[in-house]
Design an enzyme around this catalytic site. Structure first.
Site, mmCIF file in Angstrom:
data_model
loop_
_atom_site.group_PDB
_atom_site.id
_atom_site.type_symbol
_atom_site.label_atom_id
_atom_site.label_comp_id
_atom_site.label_asym_id
_atom_site.label_seq_id
_atom_site.Cartn_x
_atom_site.Cartn_y
_atom_site.Cartn_z
ATOM 1 N N ASP A 150 0.851 -1.187 0.000
ATOM 2 C CA ASP A 150 0.000 0.000 0.000
ATOM 3 C C ASP A 150 0.888 1.239 0.000
ATOM 4 O O ASP A 150 1.955 1.239 0.618
ATOM 5 C CB ASP A 150 -0.916 0.032 1.226
ATOM 6 C CG ASP A 150 -1.947 -1.083 1.205
ATOM 7 O OD1 ASP A 150 -2.443 -1.405 0.105
ATOM 8 O OD2 ASP A 150 -2.255 -1.631 2.277
ATOM 9 N N ASP A 184 -7.047 -1.240 -4.684
ATOM 10 C CA ASP A 184 -8.145 -0.856 -3.783
ATOM 11 C C ASP A 184 -9.035 0.206 -4.427
ATOM 12 O O ASP A 184 -10.261 0.181 -4.276
ATOM 13 C CB ASP A 184 -7.580 -0.306 -2.465
ATOM 14 C CG ASP A 184 -6.794 -1.345 -1.696
ATOM 15 O OD1 ASP A 184 -7.120 -2.543 -1.810
ATOM 16 O OD2 ASP A 184 -5.851 -0.970 -0.969
#
Length: 208
Positions: A150, A184
């Site tokens: 991330d 995401d």
């Protein structure tokens, strides 16, 4: 939308997702961040669990972290096959283009994160005190034990909440706190399409 266009869009989303992850993984130490704007940072973290950093072992305490990780990854693989089947079936039946587009984003995003979980443990070495290298002699973990990369962080507002707010008044708060990735974003776009354009995605068919 035909199979060729769908495949092209999936590949584009996957490439953007994976290129961004590989770049961050091979140029940042874990926890390092770079400010793009005051409200947007590239902030490298790794997520070994589910959404928002939750672990399956937190929900099912009888499982070890490693067993829970494998179960979660296997579940995701089965889920992606299910989404893929739904997508192909929707295209063949020439159903709503809105539904097809939503499934494309969800499928590509889910596949992008699955690639991390399945392969990144063997494709990279550790990032905790060094910049990771690609295809090392020994990876940081085994197959199915990779961590999701991330890097997108949007701390749009930071400050203390008003005292009059029940329960959380006076606490320091950051909006938006979670760190996420392109996969995401793709999944979120897909679900938003299904929510906000539900009638177009699932049009009612006229009965004879």
């Amino acid at each position: 939308m035909n199979i060729k266009k769908v495949s092209f869009l999936i590949i584009v989303i996957l490439l953007i997702d994976q290129i961004s992850k590989v770049y961050v993984k091979t140029h940042f130490v874990l926890g390092e961040d770079v400010a793009v704007f005051n409200w947007f940072k590239i902030y490298f973290i790794e997520n070994s669990g589910m959404a928002w950093g939750t672990k399956l072992s937190d929900i099912l305490p009888f499982m070890t972290d490693r067993t829970a990780k494998v179960c979660l990854t296997v579940f995701r693989i089965f889920a992606i096959f299910g989404i893929g089947y739904w997508l192909v079936n929707t295209i063949k039946k020439k159903e709503s283009k809105t539904l097809v587009l939503a499934l494309v984003f969800i499928f590509a995003g889910a596949l992008g994160n699955i690639l991390d979980s399945v392969f990144y443990g063997v494709l990279f070495d550790g990032s905790s005190s060094q910049v990771a290298s690609f295809l090392p002699a020994e990876g940081y973990d085994s197959l199915l034990h990779g961590k999701v990369v991330d890097m997108l962080y949007l701390p749009i507002w930071k400050g203390y909440l008003p005292e009059w707010l029940p329960g959380i008044g006076g606490e320091y708060f950051t909006f938006f706190e979670p760190v996420f990735n392109i996969a995401d974003v793709a999944i979120s776009i897909g679900f938003c399409i299904l929510i906000f354009f539900n009638k177009k995605a699932f049009p009612k068919r006229e009965e004879d």
